[in-house]
Design a protein around this motif. Structure first.
Motif, PDB file in Angstrom:
ATOM      1  N   PRO A 201      -7.948  -0.869   4.194  1.00  0.00           N
ATOM      2  CA  PRO A 201      -9.283  -0.859   4.815  1.00  0.00           C
ATOM      3  C   PRO A 201      -9.319  -1.586   6.154  1.00  0.00           C
ATOM      4  CG  PRO A 201      -9.266  -2.194   2.813  1.00  0.00           C
ATOM      5  CD  PRO A 201      -7.967  -1.461   2.850  1.00  0.00           C
TER       6      PRO A 201
ATOM      7  N   GLN B 230       7.951   5.101  -2.440  1.00  0.00           N
ATOM      8  CA  GLN B 230       7.929   5.052  -0.979  1.00  0.00           C
ATOM      9  C   GLN B 230       8.481   3.725  -0.455  1.00  0.00           C
ATOM     10  OE1 GLN B 230       3.804   5.881  -0.411  1.00  0.00           O
ATOM     11  NE2 GLN B 230       4.122   8.085  -0.236  1.00  0.00           N
TER      12      GLN B 230
ATOM     13  N   ARG C 259      -4.636   3.864   4.104  1.00  0.00           N
ATOM     14  CA  ARG C 259      -4.869   3.211   2.818  1.00  0.00           C
ATOM     15  C   ARG C 259      -5.359   1.779   2.925  1.00  0.00           C
ATOM     16  NH1 ARG C 259       0.693   4.952  -0.174  1.00  0.00           N
ATOM     17  NH2 ARG C 259       0.258   7.154  -0.456  1.00  0.00           N
TER      18      ARG C 259
ATOM     19  N   ARG D 135       0.842  -1.207   0.000  1.00  0.00           N
ATOM     20  CA  ARG D 135       0.000   0.000   0.000  1.00  0.00           C
ATOM     21  C   ARG D 135       0.875   1.254   0.000  1.00  0.00           C
ATOM     22  NH1 ARG D 135      -5.817  -1.074  -0.163  1.00  0.00           N
ATOM     23  NH2 ARG D 135      -5.668  -3.329  -0.274  1.00  0.00           N
ATOM     24  N   LEU D 136       2.165   1.073  -0.176  1.00  0.00           N
ATOM     25  CA  LEU D 136       3.044   2.217  -0.406  1.00  0.00           C
ATOM     26  C   LEU D 136       3.231   2.350  -1.910  1.00  0.00           C
ATOM     27  CD1 LEU D 136       5.836   1.533   2.248  1.00  0.00           C
ATOM     28  CD2 LEU D 136       3.810   2.945   2.479  1.00  0.00           C
TER      29      LEU D 136
ATOM     30  N   TYR E 296       0.627   5.475   6.651  1.00  0.00           N
ATOM     31  CA  TYR E 296       0.049   5.222   5.338  1.00  0.00           C
ATOM     32  C   TYR E 296      -0.916   4.044   5.403  1.00  0.00           C
ATOM     33  CZ  TYR E 296       2.671   8.556   2.605  1.00  0.00           C
ATOM     34  OH  TYR E 296       3.148   9.714   2.071  1.00  0.00           O
ATOM     35  N   TYR E 297      -0.569   3.025   6.174  1.00  0.00           N
ATOM     36  CA  TYR E 297      -1.461   1.874   6.262  1.00  0.00           C
ATOM     37  C   TYR E 297      -2.744   2.223   6.996  1.00  0.00           C
ATOM     38  CZ  TYR E 297       0.929  -1.778   3.855  1.00  0.00           C
ATOM     39  OH  TYR E 297       1.434  -2.553   2.858  1.00  0.00           O
TER      40      TYR E 297
ATOM     41  N   LEU F 190       0.646   2.920  -6.413  1.00  0.00           N
ATOM     42  CA  LEU F 190       0.768   1.993  -5.289  1.00  0.00           C
ATOM     43  C   LEU F 190       1.247   0.637  -5.799  1.00  0.00           C
ATOM     44  CD1 LEU F 190      -2.290   2.624  -2.970  1.00  0.00           C
ATOM     45  CD2 LEU F 190      -0.182   3.900  -3.251  1.00  0.00           C
TER      46      LEU F 190
END
Lengths: 265, 523
Positions: free
Chosen positions: B300, A110, B298, A105-106, B294-295, A146
């Protein structure tokens, strides 16, 4: 600090191998995955590890890189024991493991920055190296996407970039060319060739014999958790093609008759 | 061919159960739950047999319309469409379209939701067993109605397949679905009050619906029981036409879907840049914190928690307004502190095998722990402070603020410290990365429960001093214990937080590879 710094190779001492495995063994339940593997990977070599599915390649490389604790045996990276001094050994290694997820999810940029910062590199060096790596691996246009939205080949490449960011002395790449397109594969080979030419050591595992024969100077054939043959590619293939020699060593080709109906359409 | 498809569905169901006993237990629990609901509904429908026709008709028609709505919405909303017989898998076999449609539709009835709907629909025959035509009409109506449910669900899932397979839609729908789920209590209460206030409205609604595709099928029995043969004939035609139209729509959509594989909308983010990794200091702990943040946004599985937290005071305020007793509402701060702090106790399990990067880079365990905890703390601290002070504007009982504030901070810091230790040592089974947060996670349920409840018990012991002091103030009415809590909570909490980060880090340094091996089991 208790560990000995790597001894520089002198006229009296033999050169220290980049990776030295001694009697590595691992058992999962009833199944012995790796059954005492010993292997010396000379510094500055491009070393291929080949073997059929379930041969223990990934298990061996995981134990050599500090991801999976062996039941027996030792692994030395440039003379540093991976399991006695993991932090020092991991500084010397760049690892591309097979079959593990990424922090997807980066964005690509990143993720590679994250790998650099985790290793304690400073911000400016991370930023410049990330930009260069992404450009070299044709990922510049997708730096902001992503990783979860990447294709399989792009995912492999971004994982490779994460393994390269800290300029390791030894690269351990498990199936680096799987689902990578031919152009990118050629680019990656160029990068690795230049890396080896300047004194780095690369270990790759692969199913593709042709690739290993063309790319590597050393090879080890692994099957059933043991080393069947190891040495320079010339020594191992002994005049035949690596593929034929591999089939001969590993066995298991079935020359069954049958399937005649397949020709009766 | 149809029988073949049905047999395939049954085989798949049987094999999924054979994979592990836990699957069987899960199926058993689901079946019991469904049987309970079916039993209650069927009993209600049989009781309606003795009631007047008007009332029975209203209930049956509205129930039928609700079932139709449920079949249309739920599979998409929770991204849990039953894909065991995904039509895309039959493209390479030359199955004639009519047989494929019939097989897939009947196959949709196999499974808990299909069987439960069928049984409840059949129970309407009991409601209308007042005369032979009525019972026969109810039977035909039930068959048409249930088939319409299944086919409608197929139409919706086929139409949204492209949309639903895009990652972004999955992420958003999974999180958005949590909101009505959390607010079920207030919503149900609101609807119940609305119904109590307007019984006539529902009867009118049912009358209208019975002339539309939504209620025509289930209205058949009632019309025949009332002797309205002309109306019954018209509604029968409406119901048949509905099913035919749905089947046609499904056929067209499916034909198109089979030759145009879903395009999983690639969402380009041109913004790029290293973002938070550039803003936060260039240390391993800060990098871990940036990654975790970020997690939280991003993924769910994390974002779900962020959506639920603001709803918490709403829920407790609602309960307070219902009962006129605002006691629990005062403690929304400590409760939030607990929920947020505890959410990182599954952090490494959520990483799954991506945690290999931490092992491979040899990041120090304490940095790993500290980064994750600071990421959570960065938003948990302000939220907990606001939630701790906020309720007192409603209750005006400001004497108790120091105690509640101290307890909140104590729980937050202690919880983060304890969670840092737990997630360094124990893995629990959680939905895998990329899966819906509602998906049943693979792996050992017993260990998950043991770790979670064991951890909570330990937390209760660790915050016992704060709890005791708060209790002392509430019992004696003296403000002294409250002020002591305000000091003791943060001090003790921070000490335990530091201890937890250090102990968890040491554990991680020693057992990183073993933890990774545990994670690899459930990938």
């Amino acid at each position: 600090m208790t560990f000995q710094p790597p001894v520089p190779p002198g006229p009296t001492s033999p050169p220290v191998p980049a990776l030295s495995l001694l009697g590595l063994a691992k058992r999962f339940g009833d199944k012995i995955a790796v059954d005492g593997i010993s292997l010396d990977v000379p510094a500055g070599s491009f070393y291929g590890v080949v073997g059929p599915n379930g041969a223990g390649k990934t298990t061996t490389l995981s134990m050599a890189t500090g991801l999976l604790r062996p039941d027996f045996g030792t692994a030395l990276v440039h003379g540093v024991d991976v399991w006695q001094h993991p932090l020092e050994a991991k500084k010397l290694m760049g690892i591309l493991p097979d079959g593990v997820r990424l922090f997807d999810r980066l964005s690509g940029e990143q993720l590679v920055s994250y790998a650099g910062l985790l290793r304690g590199m400073d911000r400016e060096m991370v930023a410049s190296r990330v930009a260069e790596l992404l450009a070299a691996l044709d990922l510049g246009n997708d730096a902001g996407t992503l990783v979860v939205d990447y294709s399989a080949g792009m995912t492999k490449k971004i994982a490779l970039a994460s393994a390269l960011i800290h300029a390791p002395r030894l690269l351990v790449l498990d199936e680096p060319f799987e689902s990578v397109d031919p152009i990118s594969a050629a680019n990656i080979r160029d990068i690795l060739d230049r890396y080896v030419a300047s004194g780095g050591t690369v270990i790759v595992s692969s199913h593709v014999m042709d690739l290993v024969q063309r790319m590597c100077d050393h090879v080890a054939v692994v099957a059933g958790g043991r080393v069947l043959a190891a040495g320079t590619v010339e020594e191992v293939r002994a005049g035949a093609s690596l593929e034929d020699r591999f089939v001969q060593l590993v066995g298991g080709r079935n020359h069954t008759e049958g399937l005649e109906w397949l020709r009766t359409f | 061919m149809v029988a073949h498809l049905l047999r395939l569905k049954l085989t798949l169901l049987r094999n999924s159960v054979r994979r592990s006993p836990w699957q069987l237990i899960g199926l058993g629990i689901g079946t019991l739950y469904a049987l309970g609901i079916v039993g209650v509904c069927a009993a209600g429908l049989f009781v309606l047999r003795g009631q007047e026709i008007e009332l029975a008709q209203t209930v049956v028609v509205l129930g039928g319309a609700a079932a139709l709505l449920g079949w249309a919405i739920i599979p998409v909303a929770v991204s849990a469409a039953d894909m065991t017989l995904d039509p895309a898998r039959f493209t390479t076999f030359a199955v004639p379209m009519p047989q494929l449609l019939a097989g897939l539709a009947l196959g949709g009835l196999i499974g808990i939701p299909g069987l439960a709907t069928s049984l409840v629909a059949l129970a309407t025959v009991g409601t209308w067993s007042r005369s032979l035509p009525a019972a026969a009409g109810a039977l035909v109506g039930a068959a048409l109605g249930v088939l319409s449910c299944v086919v409608l669900s197929k139409v919706v899932t086929t139409a949204t397949a492209g949309l639903a397979s895009s990652r972004r839609f999955k992420d958003i729908s999974a999180v958005a679905f949590l909101i009505p789920l959390v607010l079920t209590g207030p919503i149900v209460a609101g609807i119940a009050r609305g119904i109590a206030g307007s019984g006539d409205f529902l009867a009118g609604l049912a009358r209208t619906l019975s002339w539309t595709p939504a209620g025509a099928a289930f209205a058949l029995g009632g019309e025949l029981a009332a002797g309205n043969y002309a109306a019954a004939a018209a509604k029968f035609l409406i119901a048949v036409a509905t099913l035919a139209a749905l089947a046609l729509a499904w056929k067209v959509l499916l034909q198109r879907a089979l030759v145009t594989p879903p395009y999983a909308g690639t969402s380009k983010r041109r913004t790029g840049g290293a973002g938070l990794f550039r803003l936060l200091p260039a240390t391993p702990a800060a990098a871990v914190a940036a990654r975790s943040l970020y997690y939280w946004l991003r993924d769910p599985r994390y974002a779900g928690a962020l959506v639920v937290v603001p709803l918490l005071p709403v829920l407790m305020l609602f309960q307070g307004s219902q009962s006129g007793f605002y006691g629990p509402f005062q403690f929304v701060g400590p409760l939030t502190a607990f929920l947020l702090a505890w959410s990182i106790s599954t952090d490494v399990s959520y990483d799954s095998t991506a945690f290999a990067l931490h092992v491979a880079t040899g990041v120090r365990g304490a940095d790993d722990r500290l980064g994750r905890a600071l990421a959570c703390l960065s938003f948990a601290l302000p939220v907990v402070l606001i939630f701790s002070v906020g309720p007192f504007f409603f209750t005006g009982d400001w004497d108790k603020l120091p105690a509640v504030l101290g307890l909140s901070l104590g729980v937050l810091f202690t919880g983060l410290g304890l969670a840092s230790v737990i997630s360094a040592r124990y893995t629990v089974s959680v939905p895998l990365p990329g899966d819906s947060p509602f998906k049943k996670p693979p792996g050992n349920v017993a260990q998950t429960l043991a770790v979670q409840f064991g951890g909570m018990a330990v937390l209760m012991i660790l915050v016992a001093p704060e709890v005791a002091l708060v209790a002392a103030q509430f019992i004696t009415g003296s403000t002294v214990p409250g002020w002591i809590t305000l000091v003791l909570g943060p001090v003790l909490g921070l000490a335990l937080f530091a201890t937890g980060v250090r102990a968890g880090g040491a554990w991680l340094d020693r057992r990183g590879p073993e933890l990774l091996a545990q994670l690899a089991v459930n990938r």
